[in-house]
Design an enzyme around this catalytic site. Structure first.
Site, short mmCIF file in Angstrom:
data_model
loop_
_atom_site.label_atom_id
_atom_site.label_comp_id
_atom_site.label_asym_id
_atom_site.label_seq_id
_atom_site.Cartn_x
_atom_site.Cartn_y
_atom_site.Cartn_z
N HIS A 19 0.87 -1.18 0.00
CA HIS A 19 0.00 0.00 0.00
C HIS A 19 0.91 1.22 0.00
O HIS A 19 1.65 1.43 0.97
CB HIS A 19 -0.88 0.00 1.25
CG HIS A 19 -1.68 -1.27 1.41
ND1 HIS A 19 -3.00 -1.37 1.05
CD2 HIS A 19 -1.32 -2.51 1.86
CE1 HIS A 19 -3.44 -2.60 1.29
NE2 HIS A 19 -2.44 -3.31 1.78
N HIS A 197 -8.03 -8.53 -0.25
CA HIS A 197 -7.49 -9.03 1.02
C HIS A 197 -8.52 -10.00 1.57
O HIS A 197 -9.72 -9.67 1.67
CB HIS A 197 -7.33 -7.89 2.03
CG HIS A 197 -6.15 -6.99 1.80
ND1 HIS A 197 -5.90 -6.39 0.61
CD2 HIS A 197 -5.14 -6.62 2.64
CE1 HIS A 197 -4.79 -5.66 0.72
NE2 HIS A 197 -4.31 -5.79 1.94
N GLU A 200 -6.77 -12.57 6.15
CA GLU A 200 -5.71 -11.92 6.94
C GLU A 200 -6.12 -12.04 8.41
O GLU A 200 -5.42 -12.64 9.21
CB GLU A 200 -5.56 -10.45 6.52
CG GLU A 200 -4.48 -9.69 7.30
CD GLU A 200 -4.42 -8.19 6.96
OE1 GLU A 200 -5.39 -7.67 6.39
OE2 GLU A 200 -3.39 -7.57 7.29
N ASP A 279 2.90 -2.81 4.33
CA ASP A 279 3.02 -1.40 4.73
C ASP A 279 4.41 -1.22 5.35
O ASP A 279 4.55 -1.17 6.57
CB ASP A 279 1.93 -1.05 5.76
CG ASP A 279 0.54 -1.23 5.17
OD1 ASP A 279 0.09 -0.35 4.42
OD2 ASP A 279 -0.08 -2.27 5.45
#
Ligand code: ADE
Ligand code: ZN
Length: 340
Positions: A19, A197, A200, A279
């Protein structure tokens, strides 16, 4: 430096799950806050880093959305993206497919155009300067409703040539893929590739919904699929790629100890797993650090590392000619390093 560290540092890499807003380092956050006259709730870079202690996904997301508030102008998005590209150039990344969260910006009054202009200008300059190829994937925020995603897709149609695919991110629990069936169907009919996603934090059922209701081309994370043998067998049979993010899993407490990370099991089972940073500014590392973390904790062999790197190329959204170029570069490195 160990031999494995040297091997991983030089390895030509492909990133498929990152991201761009999650690559905002505290130093740049402060610089942009100053540039835009924004008051941060932290006194120093050290204080920001100290705040990066998460017990679950939502803890991180709250800080992540707050952090992206410093991104205001085309130049800010350019600087953010160029900083990431410069970083991964040093880490031998050859190709990257990055996410951005347009609703994270439009919701606070920064236009879709501002964000995409800054990001794509930097991607273009990085290709010229560093030779790194890239694709851009626009994610819908799943904590918002489907109508908001539909409006975001409407806007995206004007920028279609610059967007390869659409994805689904943000708070997973309570926001199953089924909530976005219609908008994903329309995105597919518009020619976008699809990712989401799933698994997760959410259960295996969410992974099944991403496959059966959203018809994704690739799964982001997917870790919790392993709780369901039938689903795992299906993912192996279909060779569905999983974009696994080891340091992210560790930092968000899905995995309490790196030695217990499911990646080794995924490889042993024949799942098409890839390594990604998610990230990097928040989770303590870019691609090299993610490879090193699993190689060390799971005692991976060079052959297993090579499989992960090959999977990254095969699972990418590059066309066949581009994949051949990436694979040739990887194979020549592997050969030089005595890996078949
Ligand atoms: N947005 C940014 N990083 C994310 C993650 N790891 N999961 C869900 N949404 C995200
Ligand atoms: Zn992610």
């Amino acid at each position: 430096m160990t031999e494995m560290q040297r091997f991983i540092e030089g390895l030509p890499k492909t990133e498929l799950h990152m991201h761009i807003e999650g690559s905002l380092e505290p130093e740049l956050m402060f610089e942009l806050a100053k540039r835009n006259d924004i008051k941060l709730p932290y006194a120093s870079v050290e204080e920001v880093r100290k705040a990066y202690q998460f017990t679950e996904l939502q803890d991180f997301l709250d800080i992540y959305y707050q952090g992206m508030g410093v991104l205001q102008t085309v130049q800010d998005f350019y600087d953010l993206t160029m900083a990431y590209m410069t970083k991964i150039h040093a880490q031998k990344v050859q190709h990257t497919e990055i996410f951005f969260d347009p609703q994270g910006h439009t919701e606070r009054g920064v236009s879709f155009e501002t964000a995409i202009d800054g990001i794509t200008r930097a991607l273009k300059d990085a290709e010229t300067e560093y030779g790194i190829t890239s694709k851009l994937i626009m994610c819908f925020l799943r904590h918002l409703d489907e109508l908001s995603a539909e409006r975001t897709l409407d806007t995206a149609l004007s920028f279609k040539t610059r967007i390869a695919g659409v994805g689904l991110d943000s708070s997973e629990l309570g926001h199953p893929p089924s909530k976005f069936q219609n908008v994903f169907a329309r995105a597919k009919s518009e020619g976008f590739l699809l990712v989401a996603h799933a698994g997760e934090e959410g259960p295996p059922e969410y992974v099944k919904e991403a496959l059966d209701l959203l018809h994704v081309d690739r799964l982001d994370h997917g870790n919790r699929s392993l709780e369901d043998d039938g689903l795992t067998a299906r993912l192996i049979k279909e060779q569905m790629a999983l974009t696994v993010c080891p340091l992210s899993n560790y930092k968000l407490a899905g995995v309490t100890d790196m030695t217990k990370h499911p990646l080794k099991k995924m490889l042993d089972l024949g799942l098409k797993a890839t390594i990604n940073s998610d990230d990097p500014a928040y989770f303590g590392g870019y691609m090299t650090e993610n490879y090193l973390a699993v190689a060390d904790a799971l005692d991976l062999t060079k052959e297993e590392i090579a499989t992960l790197a090959r999977n990254g190329i095969e699972a990418s959204f590059c066309d066949e000619d581009e994949k051949i170029v990436l694979m040739a570069k990887l194979n020549s490195y592997l050969q030089m390093n005595g890996v078949a």
